[in-house]
Scaffold this motif. Structure first.
Motif, PDB file in Angstrom:
ATOM      1  N   LYS A 125       0.970  -1.225  -0.106  1.00 34.71           N
ATOM      2  CA  LYS A 125      -0.063  -0.043  -0.015  1.00 34.71           C
ATOM      3  C   LYS A 125       1.040   1.310  -0.034  1.00 34.71           C
ATOM      4  N   GLU A 126       1.865   1.331   0.883  1.00 38.20           N
ATOM      5  CA  GLU A 126       2.911   2.343   0.791  1.00 38.20           C
ATOM      6  C   GLU A 126       3.436   2.577  -0.606  1.00 38.20           C
ATOM      7  N   ARG A 127       4.002   1.595  -1.195  1.00 34.72           N
ATOM      8  CA  ARG A 127       4.680   1.740  -2.470  1.00 34.72           C
ATOM      9  C   ARG A 127       3.723   2.126  -3.380  1.00 34.72           C
ATOM     10  N   MET A 128       2.427   1.821  -3.340  1.00 38.21           N
ATOM     11  CA  MET A 128       1.495   2.078  -4.323  1.00 38.21           C
ATOM     12  C   MET A 128       1.105   3.584  -4.291  1.00 38.21           C
ATOM     13  N   GLU A 129       1.264   4.204  -2.825  1.00 39.33           N
ATOM     14  CA  GLU A 129       0.932   5.326  -2.511  1.00 39.33           C
ATOM     15  C   GLU A 129       2.267   6.525  -3.081  1.00 39.33           C
ATOM     16  N   GLN A 130       3.435   5.905  -2.810  1.00 41.03           N
ATOM     17  CA  GLN A 130       4.520   6.554  -3.323  1.00 41.03           C
ATOM     18  C   GLN A 130       4.564   6.565  -4.765  1.00 41.03           C
ATOM     19  N   LEU A 131       4.119   5.643  -5.670  1.00 36.86           N
ATOM     20  CA  LEU A 131       4.084   5.729  -6.844  1.00 36.86           C
ATOM     21  C   LEU A 131       2.879   6.413  -7.446  1.00 36.86           C
ATOM     22  N   SER A 135      -2.988   3.255  -8.695  1.00 30.78           N
ATOM     23  CA  SER A 135      -4.343   3.045  -8.103  1.00 30.78           C
ATOM     24  C   SER A 135      -4.581   1.478  -8.259  1.00 30.78           C
ATOM     25  N   ARG A 136      -5.366   0.780  -7.628  1.00 34.40           N
ATOM     26  CA  ARG A 136      -5.511  -0.512  -7.689  1.00 34.40           C
ATOM     27  C   ARG A 136      -5.475  -1.412  -8.809  1.00 34.40           C
ATOM     28  N   LYS A 137      -6.274  -0.481  -9.705  1.00 32.28           N
ATOM     29  CA  LYS A 137      -6.335  -0.712 -11.244  1.00 32.28           C
ATOM     30  C   LYS A 137      -5.127  -0.811 -11.979  1.00 32.28           C
ATOM     31  N   ASP A 138      -4.100   0.048 -11.559  1.00 34.12           N
ATOM     32  CA  ASP A 138      -2.652   0.218 -12.145  1.00 34.12           C
ATOM     33  C   ASP A 138      -2.055  -1.178 -11.844  1.00 34.12           C
ATOM     34  N   ALA A 146      -3.282  -4.121 -10.946  1.00 30.77           N
ATOM     35  CA  ALA A 146      -4.264  -5.187 -10.973  1.00 30.77           C
ATOM     36  C   ALA A 146      -3.370  -6.448 -11.774  1.00 30.77           C
ATOM     37  N   PRO A 147      -2.446  -5.973 -12.874  1.00 28.57           N
ATOM     38  CA  PRO A 147      -1.722  -7.173 -13.554  1.00 28.57           C
ATOM     39  C   PRO A 147      -1.011  -7.814 -12.623  1.00 28.57           C
ATOM     40  N   TYR A 148      -0.470  -7.376 -11.753  1.00 25.61           N
ATOM     41  CA  TYR A 148       0.637  -8.155 -10.720  1.00 25.61           C
ATOM     42  C   TYR A 148      -0.112  -8.968 -10.064  1.00 25.61           C
ATOM     43  N   PHE A 149      -1.388  -8.920  -9.669  1.00 22.07           N
ATOM     44  CA  PHE A 149      -2.065  -9.570  -8.857  1.00 22.07           C
ATOM     45  C   PHE A 149      -3.055 -10.598  -9.461  1.00 22.07           C
ATOM     46  N   GLY A 150      -3.240 -10.265 -10.584  1.00 19.79           N
ATOM     47  CA  GLY A 150      -4.030 -11.138 -11.371  1.00 19.79           C
ATOM     48  C   GLY A 150      -5.445 -10.826 -11.558  1.00 19.79           C
ATOM     49  N   GLY A 151      -5.845  -9.413 -11.605  1.00 18.08           N
ATOM     50  CA  GLY A 151      -7.153  -8.908 -11.559  1.00 18.08           C
ATOM     51  C   GLY A 151      -7.229  -8.190 -10.419  1.00 18.08           C
ATOM     52  N   GLU A 152      -8.349  -7.090 -10.637  1.00 15.97           N
ATOM     53  CA  GLU A 152      -8.736  -6.174  -9.775  1.00 15.97           C
ATOM     54  C   GLU A 152      -9.411  -6.705  -8.539  1.00 15.97           C
ATOM     55  N   ASN A 153     -10.164  -7.796  -8.640  1.00 12.44           N
ATOM     56  CA  ASN A 153     -10.745  -8.234  -7.490  1.00 12.44           C
ATOM     57  C   ASN A 153      -9.699  -9.007  -6.399  1.00 12.44           C
ATOM     58  N   ARG A 154      -8.437  -9.680  -7.348  1.00 11.07           N
ATOM     59  CA  ARG A 154      -7.573 -10.186  -6.461  1.00 11.07           C
ATOM     60  C   ARG A 154      -6.738  -9.073  -5.575  1.00 11.07           C
ATOM     61  N   VAL A 155      -6.645  -7.836  -6.358  1.00 13.58           N
ATOM     62  CA  VAL A 155      -5.905  -6.685  -5.442  1.00 13.58           C
ATOM     63  C   VAL A 155      -6.629  -6.384  -4.382  1.00 13.58           C
ATOM     64  N   SER A 156      -7.978  -6.254  -4.444  1.00 12.58           N
ATOM     65  CA  SER A 156      -8.605  -5.912  -3.423  1.00 12.58           C
ATOM     66  C   SER A 156      -8.842  -7.064  -2.111  1.00 12.58           C
ATOM     67  N   GLU A 157      -8.917  -8.330  -2.501  1.00 17.62           N
ATOM     68  CA  GLU A 157      -8.881  -9.446  -1.653  1.00 17.62           C
ATOM     69  C   GLU A 157      -7.517  -9.363  -0.868  1.00 17.62           C
ATOM     70  N   VAL A 158      -6.362  -9.206  -1.813  1.00 22.23           N
ATOM     71  CA  VAL A 158      -4.979  -9.386  -0.948  1.00 22.23           C
ATOM     72  C   VAL A 158      -4.966  -8.070  -0.086  1.00 22.23           C
ATOM     73  N   LEU A 159      -5.063  -6.915  -0.731  1.00 23.45           N
ATOM     74  CA  LEU A 159      -4.931  -5.869   0.285  1.00 23.45           C
ATOM     75  C   LEU A 159      -5.942  -5.456   1.375  1.00 23.45           C
ATOM     76  N   ASN A 160      -7.068  -6.181   1.358  1.00 21.40           N
ATOM     77  CA  ASN A 160      -7.993  -6.220   2.488  1.00 21.40           C
ATOM     78  C   ASN A 160      -7.769  -7.667   3.448  1.00 21.40           C
ATOM     79  N   LYS A 161      -6.688  -8.164   3.136  1.00 19.78           N
ATOM     80  CA  LYS A 161      -6.164  -9.462   3.741  1.00 19.78           C
ATOM     81  C   LYS A 161      -7.295 -10.669   3.709  1.00 19.78           C
ATOM     82  N   LYS A 162      -8.076 -10.892   2.804  1.00 21.53           N
ATOM     83  CA  LYS A 162      -8.839 -11.797   2.478  1.00 21.53           C
ATOM     84  C   LYS A 162      -8.220 -12.903   1.803  1.00 21.53           C
ATOM     85  N   ARG A 163      -7.066 -12.732   1.089  1.00 20.69           N
ATOM     86  CA  ARG A 163      -6.314 -13.613   0.137  1.00 20.69           C
ATOM     87  C   ARG A 163      -4.928 -13.505   0.606  1.00 20.69           C
TER      88      ARG A 163
END
Length: 134
Positions: A78-84, A87-90, A92-109
């Protein structure tokens, strides 16, 4: 330049084994912080050598007795995303999609090895930091 606030010939370089030694080293370091401004080259070199030696010893003591906590992997992302300004959309490719980004960042995955590789490579976060979350 004025003289040092400490007589460098009276400084003893020794292991730092206690809080009192550590505090004394801090005083010596503070007294020698402007040693690079000394006009006498011999005195400047001696003071800078002492400063370096005592600083190394103080850092070693500090690492042993006041270790830095490991950063939370998700907070690091989260901090690195803020520094750079990403957005979560930006990312998303590193996580395998926008849904995965949300799940990981909310500690659900949990992060997968593939995510860790992509995030490390693209966001510059060390893999060791990210592995703590998997």
């Amino acid at each position: 330049m004025k003289a040092l606030a400490i007589n460098i010939d009276e400084i003893t370089i020794k292991p730092i084994t206690s809080q009192a030694d550590f505090e004394e080293a801090g005083k010596v370091i503070e007294a020698l912080m402007d040693a690079d401004l000394l006009e006498n080259e011999t005195e400047r070199k001696k003071a800078l050598d002492i400063l370096e030696a005592i600083t190394v010893l103080a850092i070693d003591y500090e690492k042993k007795h006041y270790p830095m906590p490991k950063p939370d992997p998700i907070e690091a992302i989260k901090e690195r995303m803020e520094q750079l300004h990403l957005s979560r959309k930006d990312v998303a490719p590193y996580f395998g999609g926008e849904n995965r980004v949300s799940e990981v960042l909310n500690k659900k995955r949990s992060l997968t090895i593939k995510m860790i590789r992509e995030i490390s490579k693209n966001l510059g976060i060390p893999a060791e930091t990210l592995l703590a979350a998997s």
